[in-house]
Design an enzyme around this catalytic site. Structure first.
Site, short mmCIF file in Angstrom:
data_model
loop_
_atom_site.label_atom_id
_atom_site.label_comp_id
_atom_site.label_asym_id
_atom_site.label_seq_id
_atom_site.Cartn_x
_atom_site.Cartn_y
_atom_site.Cartn_z
N ASP A 1 3.95 -5.19 12.57
CA ASP A 1 4.66 -5.75 11.41
C ASP A 1 6.13 -6.00 11.76
O ASP A 1 6.71 -7.02 11.34
CB ASP A 1 4.54 -4.81 10.21
CG ASP A 1 3.09 -4.59 9.80
OD1 ASP A 1 2.29 -5.53 9.96
OD2 ASP A 1 2.77 -3.48 9.34
N LYS B 1 0.72 -4.24 5.06
CA LYS B 1 1.25 -5.19 6.04
C LYS B 1 2.25 -6.16 5.39
O LYS B 1 3.24 -6.55 6.02
CB LYS B 1 0.11 -5.94 6.71
CG LYS B 1 -0.76 -5.02 7.55
CD LYS B 1 -1.81 -5.73 8.33
CE LYS B 1 -2.85 -4.75 8.87
NZ LYS B 1 -2.30 -3.72 9.75
N ASP C 1 4.85 6.83 17.07
CA ASP C 1 3.98 6.38 15.99
C ASP C 1 3.96 4.85 16.01
O ASP C 1 4.99 4.22 15.76
CB ASP C 1 4.53 6.92 14.65
CG ASP C 1 3.73 6.45 13.45
OD1 ASP C 1 2.80 5.64 13.60
OD2 ASP C 1 4.05 6.92 12.33
N ASN D 1 0.84 -1.21 0.00
CA ASN D 1 0.00 0.00 0.00
C ASN D 1 0.86 1.25 0.00
O ASN D 1 1.96 1.25 0.55
CB ASN D 1 -0.86 0.08 1.29
CG ASN D 1 -1.89 -1.03 1.38
OD1 ASN D 1 -2.39 -1.50 0.37
ND2 ASN D 1 -2.21 -1.42 2.59
N ASN E 1 5.57 -4.20 4.70
CA ASN E 1 6.23 -3.90 5.98
C ASN E 1 6.88 -5.16 6.57
O ASN E 1 8.02 -5.12 7.05
CB ASN E 1 5.22 -3.37 7.00
CG ASN E 1 4.58 -2.07 6.57
OD1 ASN E 1 5.09 -1.38 5.70
ND2 ASN E 1 3.44 -1.74 7.17
O1 RIB Z 1 0.28 -2.49 9.76
C1 RIB Z 1 0.38 -1.21 9.22
C2 RIB Z 1 -0.06 -1.22 7.79
O2 RIB Z 1 -1.44 -1.52 7.74
C3 RIB Z 1 0.08 0.09 7.07
O3 RIB Z 1 1.35 0.23 6.46
C4 RIB Z 1 -1.08 0.09 6.10
O4 RIB Z 1 -0.72 0.06 4.77
C5 RIB Z 1 -1.95 -1.09 6.49
O5 RIB Z 1 -1.81 -2.15 5.63
#
Ligand code: RIB
Length: 291
Positions: free
Chosen positions: A239, A44, A233, A15, A47
């Site tokens: 992740d 996710k 944050d 994303n 990440n």
């Molecule tokens: O876990 C965080 C992620 O959840 C974000 O980067 C967003 O894109 C969603 O997928």
């Protein structure tokens, strides 16, 4: 059985994260003026793949992006981390987007628009590469994860499911997951630890935010102590935990030792803004472990 090519294969979402920084999260009907705004690579899947790679795991990403600037950015981020992208397809649907609000305590709320992520694994010849660990989340079609986990099991891989965002998960999928890693909200939404263990999941690792994590099997519960930080944050913290845990599992660590590294990685990720920018290296996690 053939020798795995990769340590970890991540089947997941990519994303572009559109992040607004706010004093507080909006209530229904409330309009707020953001204090700041930034765009980051995320999803996710991406990440967790980056988290694995920064922890030293040879990683491949299986996913989809659109034929657009966000897709180009996400592909180059993955490649820049040394992640194999030969199973990253470019499709004729826009790249996924995540609309993220972050408050002054680092808490967040996220709305995901799937876009290209809904195309992951829908092709006729969907095959994932052989790896020690196969990791998936729920931002791609559930059937795709099921097919990937079936292939993983016949390759002898460990299958790890992060049930995020929480959705109804068919028994047929749960029974293919060796390890399930929810946060507390996701755990409650999918019936809790006991029900997961009854579905055939061997190990449930529940992340507890600032309280660390809990590892549950049919016969034991182990608490993983938190690593104390001041968060700015929390986006991507889960992740970081999961990616680091899977990378350590692929090195042959026990789930307890792997989750201890995961807990430090997750905590460190909360000290930096954005998801991908916040994911720590193994060196940073080891240094924090010694401190
Ligand atoms: O876990 C965080 C992620 O959840 C974000 O980067 C967003 O894109 C969603 O997928």
């Amino acid at each position: 059985m053939t020798e795995p090519i990769f340590d970890v294969v991540v089947v997941g979402s990519a994303n572009l994260d559109l992040v607004a920084n706010l004093d507080h999260l909006p209530t229904p009907g409330e309009t707020l003026i953001a204090l700041g705004y930034a765009e980051y690579p995320g999803g996710k899947g991406v990440n967790q793949a980056v988290a694995c790679a920064r922890m030293g795991a040879k990683t491949a990403f299986v996913g989809c992006v659109g034929n657009d600037d966000a897709g180009t950015l996400l592909r180059s981020v993955l490649e820049g981390e040394g992640i194999d992208t030969s199973h990253l397809r470019t499709v004729s649907v826009p790249t996924g987007r995540a609309f993220i609000n972050v408050d002054s305590h680092g808490e967040n709320e996220i709305v995901v628009v799937a876009g290209a992520n809904a195309q992951v694994g829908v092709e006729d010849n969907f095959v994932i590469p052989n790896s020690r660990v196969v990791l998936a989340q729920l931002e791609v079609p559930l059937h795709t994860i099921e097919v990937a986990f079936m292939q993983a099991q016949s390759n002898g891989s460990i299958t790890v499911l992060n049930p995020a965002p929480a959705r109804d998960i068919p028994e047929s999928l749960l029974s293919l997951a060796n390890i399930v890693v929810p946060n507390e909200t996701e755990s409650a939404a999918i019936g809790g630890t006991k029900q997961l263990l009854q579905s055939g999941v061997v190990t449930v690792v529940t992340t507890l935010g600032a309280d660390g994590a809990s590892i549950d099997t049919a016969t034991s519960t182990t608490h993983i102590a938190p690593y104390k930080v001041t968060p700015v944050d929390t986006v991507g913290a889960g992740d970081a935990f999961i990616g680091a845990t899977c990378a350590e599992l692929s090195r042959g660590s026990s789930i307890e030792d792997a989750a201890r590294m995961g807990a430090i990685a997750g905590a460190l990720a909360t000290t930096v803004k954005g998801a991908v920018p916040s994911l720590p290296t193994r060196q940073a996690v080891l240094a924090a472990q010694k401190s």
